[in-house]
Design a protein around this motif. Structure first.
Motif, short mmCIF file in Angstrom:
data_model
loop_
_atom_site.label_atom_id
_atom_site.label_comp_id
_atom_site.label_asym_id
_atom_site.label_seq_id
_atom_site.Cartn_x
_atom_site.Cartn_y
_atom_site.Cartn_z
N LEU A 19 99.21 -14.01 1.23
CA LEU A 19 100.21 -13.06 1.74
C LEU A 19 100.48 -13.23 3.24
O LEU A 19 101.61 -13.11 3.68
CB LEU A 19 99.74 -11.64 1.43
CG LEU A 19 100.67 -10.49 1.82
CD1 LEU A 19 102.05 -10.65 1.20
CD2 LEU A 19 100.07 -9.16 1.39
N ARG A 30 105.58 -11.71 -4.81
CA ARG A 30 105.06 -10.88 -5.90
C ARG A 30 103.56 -11.15 -6.02
O ARG A 30 103.14 -12.30 -6.06
CB ARG A 30 105.78 -11.26 -7.19
CG ARG A 30 105.98 -10.11 -8.14
CD ARG A 30 106.94 -10.49 -9.24
NE ARG A 30 108.32 -10.07 -8.94
CZ ARG A 30 108.73 -8.80 -9.00
NH1 ARG A 30 107.89 -7.84 -9.30
NH2 ARG A 30 109.97 -8.50 -8.73
N VAL A 31 102.77 -10.07 -6.05
CA VAL A 31 101.31 -10.23 -6.08
C VAL A 31 100.89 -10.89 -7.40
O VAL A 31 101.27 -10.44 -8.47
CB VAL A 31 100.60 -8.88 -5.93
CG1 VAL A 31 99.10 -9.04 -6.10
CG2 VAL A 31 100.93 -8.25 -4.60
N GLU A 63 105.93 -6.13 -5.85
CA GLU A 63 106.70 -6.89 -4.87
C GLU A 63 106.39 -6.41 -3.46
O GLU A 63 106.33 -5.21 -3.20
CB GLU A 63 108.20 -6.74 -5.15
CG GLU A 63 109.00 -7.81 -4.42
CD GLU A 63 110.48 -7.69 -4.71
OE1 GLU A 63 110.90 -8.13 -5.78
OE2 GLU A 63 111.21 -7.17 -3.85
N VAL A 99 100.38 -14.49 -3.42
CA VAL A 99 101.67 -14.06 -3.93
C VAL A 99 102.54 -15.25 -4.31
O VAL A 99 102.36 -16.36 -3.80
CB VAL A 99 102.42 -13.21 -2.87
CG1 VAL A 99 101.68 -11.93 -2.56
CG2 VAL A 99 102.66 -14.01 -1.60
#
Lengths: 708, 80
Positions: B8, B18-19, B42, B76
């Motif tokens: 991230l 998006r994780v 998100e 992500v």
């Protein structure tokens, strides 16, 4: 203290106390929960007392349609999954105290995040009213919410409010009374989890149901057991004397259910699956009831953040804002200060006449007028104006939501020092009062970092020391009175604050490499939306909560201190007074640090409250020098110069004021927070030694260079 | 590390992700989950602090600042 049935004298009936219905008020931090609380109860709450690690809550009452309600303000929390003390306290109250109604205050501008808490509370109880607050903010941000759809989906009453304007509170009270009377119990929404979780719960729930009281939701307890939440077990012990984990059948079932869940879900943990399901439900609901381009709605916030926390401007803007704050305070405080002094010394003359007219002996007149009254008059005239100006300004920034941005800007430095970014927030509290700053350190979860924040909080000058700094900066370093003078004084004060922050960082770093070894822990800081501050509320709050509180404390301490000083000045041993003897004894030490014996004495006698350091000093000098009317700063300057003050003396006094032992109240608070004599002693020694070293270096260097 | 996933803190300012994976355990993981950083959430990167760390993210309607120490553990998939 926890509010328990015993302590409130409950009759045992659900949600009822002899004197009213219990209504719990829950919500995320920053949703205006306390505004709702204050508007409903008319500010008649007992302020929460903070004992030990227990987070206490405020209670207040209101009447609606002939019925009494007791409103309990739970600590703000994002979740009830108990990852912090606040969350545990809030959960335990809703779970075990069975409030008749739980009102969840949610922020209309941030519905999705807030629904997370609502959904979690709905799993425990269906007696819930959702209060969607800050509708005006939402409107300004062009967020439209369909509250009746929200109510339909959740299956509970939803009321929209603007608590600050008092809008919607009547409807809120109505909804609460209807839920309390049981008229409104529809089917409230329960979250459906993914199949592995549901299967595991189905396996566990029958065994759980046998062991817990009927008024506790067995599905919810089963979910927590799967989740492995140990804090619930602790609370069950405390509130219900139930020892779930000592039950072998249940322990076996839990293991079985967990194994099933793991197998079915492909290795995912229960807590991940549970939290994800709750958030997905919240997301889904928020999408159905919200009409707004969220990105567009938040544009203004983003723009402001881009300026206030930007790479180039973030820190300069921060310093400039603080500078403006000080400048307004310094320029604004000057005139009212003189006016107050003139008025109070006029009263002194009258008071003097009255006392003498009654035929009181001279010593009594001296003790009361030159001792008690004059010290009081000084404390009031020197402290009141700067506080009355500074606090509202500071509260303005606080209400605006700027302080978390300061923490965001400075976190990097604190991380490097092995400390927590939220320490900045506790330092901001320290500007008001270091004791409050020390209490605020509870927002830091890691014990190591909390201790660092506690031990260094004193390096932020509280408002008891702030007037000392302002007065000295204005007299000695500001040069001529007027615009350029106050500008120079502002720069000096700003320098002192920056120095305080730097000392904090250095000491934090030293601590985290020696006696408090360790690395910085997790940091997650919410940057709440900017709010338009409410001027009226700011004035009232900053004046009552801060100015009057601090001033009354100072006055309470100043009165007896004035008497003690007067005695020390007037009790003679031979030709010299007790004060002179003490000051002479301290003189060599004072000189080493660029000050004199009287100054050191004033700091020592100012231990109960820093506010009285300057008044003590004036009294000591006046007792030896010529008596005069200290109406304004010019005369104070003359008095100080007569007693050998130079710019170096002023600088050293300011430095020592910034770096010396915390006041009595703060030390008591540190002891209460750390429960350790050792750490209290460390908290005393660190700033004192720092001050001695800094003053010594500055004084000796200046003398060596022939500057003073 | 799976294909196409980035930590991230490497996600550039102004972009979204998006994780997909949270490589933390225990209490810190709980904290991240409570913030709404659950699977497939998100996240938008709003801005870095003056010294580059921490960074402010937009997560489920709220702005949350995370240090790279934690953000680097969250993987992500960039969203266009």
């Amino acid at each position: 203290m926890f509010l328990t049935r015993q302590s409130t004298g409950s009759s045992g009936a659900k949600g009822y106390l002899p004197d009213g219905l219990v209504v719990a008020l829950a919500g995320n931090p920053n949703t205006g929960k306390s505004t709702v609380f204050n508007s409903l109860t008319g500010m008649k709450q007992h302020t929460g007392n903070w004992t030990g690690k227990t987070v206490a809550y405020a209670r207040g009452r209101y009447r609606y349609r002939g019925l009494d309600y007791i409103l309990v303000d739970l600590p703000g929390s994002y979740s009830l999954l108990a990852s912090s003390v606040e969350e545990e306290v809030a959960r335990d109250f809703i779970c075990f105290e069975h409030p008749a109604v739980t009102v969840v205050v949610v922020d209309a501008t941030c519905l999705e995040r807030n629904l997370n808490l609502v959904l979690q509370i709905l799993e425990i109880t269906a007696h819930v009213v959702v209060c969607v607050n800050l509708l005006d903010e939402a409107k300004r941000k062009k967020i439209r919410l369909d509250l009746s759809a929200l109510s339909r989906i959740l299956g509970i009453p939803v009321v929209g409010t603007n608590a600050r304007e008092g809008q919607g509170l009547e409807q809120l009270q109505e909804a609460v009374s209807r839920v309390a009377s049981g008229k409104l119990l529809a089917d409230s929404l329960k979250i459906t989890y993914s199949r592995p979780v549901e299967e595991a719960v189905a396996l566990l729930e029958p065994a759980v149901r046998k062991l817990i009281p009927a008024d506790l939701d067995s599905r919810w307890v089963s979910l927590r057991l799967l989740d492995g939440d140990s804090t619930l077990d602790r609370s069950l012990n405390r509130f219900l004397n139930t020892y779930l984990h000592q039950n072998e059948v249940l322990t076996a079932k839990i293991a079985e259910a967990k194994a099933l869940l793991k197998k079915e879900s492909g290795g995912k943990t229960a807590s991940d699956l549970i939290v994800t399901a709750i958030f997905e439900t919240a997301e889904n609901i928020a999408r159905r009831v919200t009409a707004a381009a969220v990105d567009q709605a938040r544009q203004w916030d983003r723009r402001l953040d881009r300026l206030l926390t930007s790479k180039g401007f973030g820190i300069p803007v921060m310093l400039a804002l603080l500078g403006v704050l000080f400048w307004i305070t310094i320029t604004g405080a000057n005139y009212p200060s003189q006016l107050l002094a003139t008025a109070l010394f006029w009263i002194e003359g009258r008071l003097s006449n009255i006392i003498l007219a009654t035929g009181a002996p001279p010593w009594l007149h001296g003790a009361l007028v030159t001792g008690v009254y004059r010290t009081l008059a000084w404390v009031v005239s020197v402290m009141l104006p700067p506080m009355a100006i500074f606090f509202p300004l500071f509260t303005f920034l606080e209400d605006l939501g700027y302080l978390p941005r300061v923490a965001f800007n400075l976190d990097h430095f604190f991380k490097k020092a092995g400390a927590h970014g939220k320490q900045v927030l506790t330092m901001c509290m320290g500007f008001g009062c270091n004791a409050a700053g020390v209490v605020a350190c509870r927002i830091i979860d890691s014990p190591r970092e909390r201790l660092i924040a506690i031990l260094t909080n004193n390096f932020v000058p509280c408002n008891g020391r702030f007037p000392t700094l302002v007065v000295l900066a204005t007299i000695f370093l500001g040069g001529p009175r007027g615009f350029s003078g106050s500008l120079a004084a502002t720069v000096v004060i700003l320098g002192v604050i920056v120095l305080g922050v730097m000392v904090t960082l250095v000491i934090s770093k030293i601590l985290s490499q020696t006696i408090l070894k360790g690395f910085s822990s997790t940091f997650a800081l919410e940057l709440p939306p900017y709010r338009r501050p409410q001027l009226g509320r700011i004035l009232v709050r900053s004046f009552i909560d801060r100015t009057l509180f601090v001033l009354s404390r100072a006055v309470i301490v100043a009165a007896p201190a004035g008497l003690v000083i007067w005695l020390m000045v007037n009790l003679k041993i031979g030709a010299l007074s007790v004060l002179d003897y003490s000051a002479r004894f301290l003189q060599p030490f004072g000189e080493l640090l660029g000050m004199d014996g009287y100054i050191i004495m004033a700091f020592l006698l100012g231990f109960p409250a820093n506010e009285i350091v300057i008044p003590i000093l004036i009294m000591s000098y006046l007792a030896t020098g010529s008596l005069m009317d200290l109406g304004c700063l010019n005369q104070l300057q003359m008095l100080l110069v007569e007693n050998g003050w130079t710019w170096l003396t002023a600088v050293c006094v300011m430095l020592f004021s910034l770096n010396h032992f915390p006041c009595g109240t703060t030390l008591l608070t540190i002891h209460r927070e750390t429960r350790s004599i050792k750490w209290t002693a460390v908290a005393f020694l660190i700033p004192t030694l720092t001050g001695i070293i800094i003053c010594f270096l500055v004084a000796q260097t200046a003398r060596l260079l022939g500057l003073a | 590390m799976s294909q196409g996933l980035i930590p991230l803190h490497r996600l550039p300012v102004g972009s979204r992700g998006r994780v997909r994976q949270i490589n933390i355990t225990g209490a810190v993981r709980r904290r991240m989950l409570d913030l709404g950083l659950t699977f497939s959430t998100e996240v938008a990167v709003l801005q870095k602090s003056p010294s580059g760390d921490p960074t402010a993210y937009f997560i489920r309607g709220a702005v949350v600042a995370l240090r790279s120490q934690e953000a680097s553990q969250i993987l992500v998939a960039p969203v266009d």
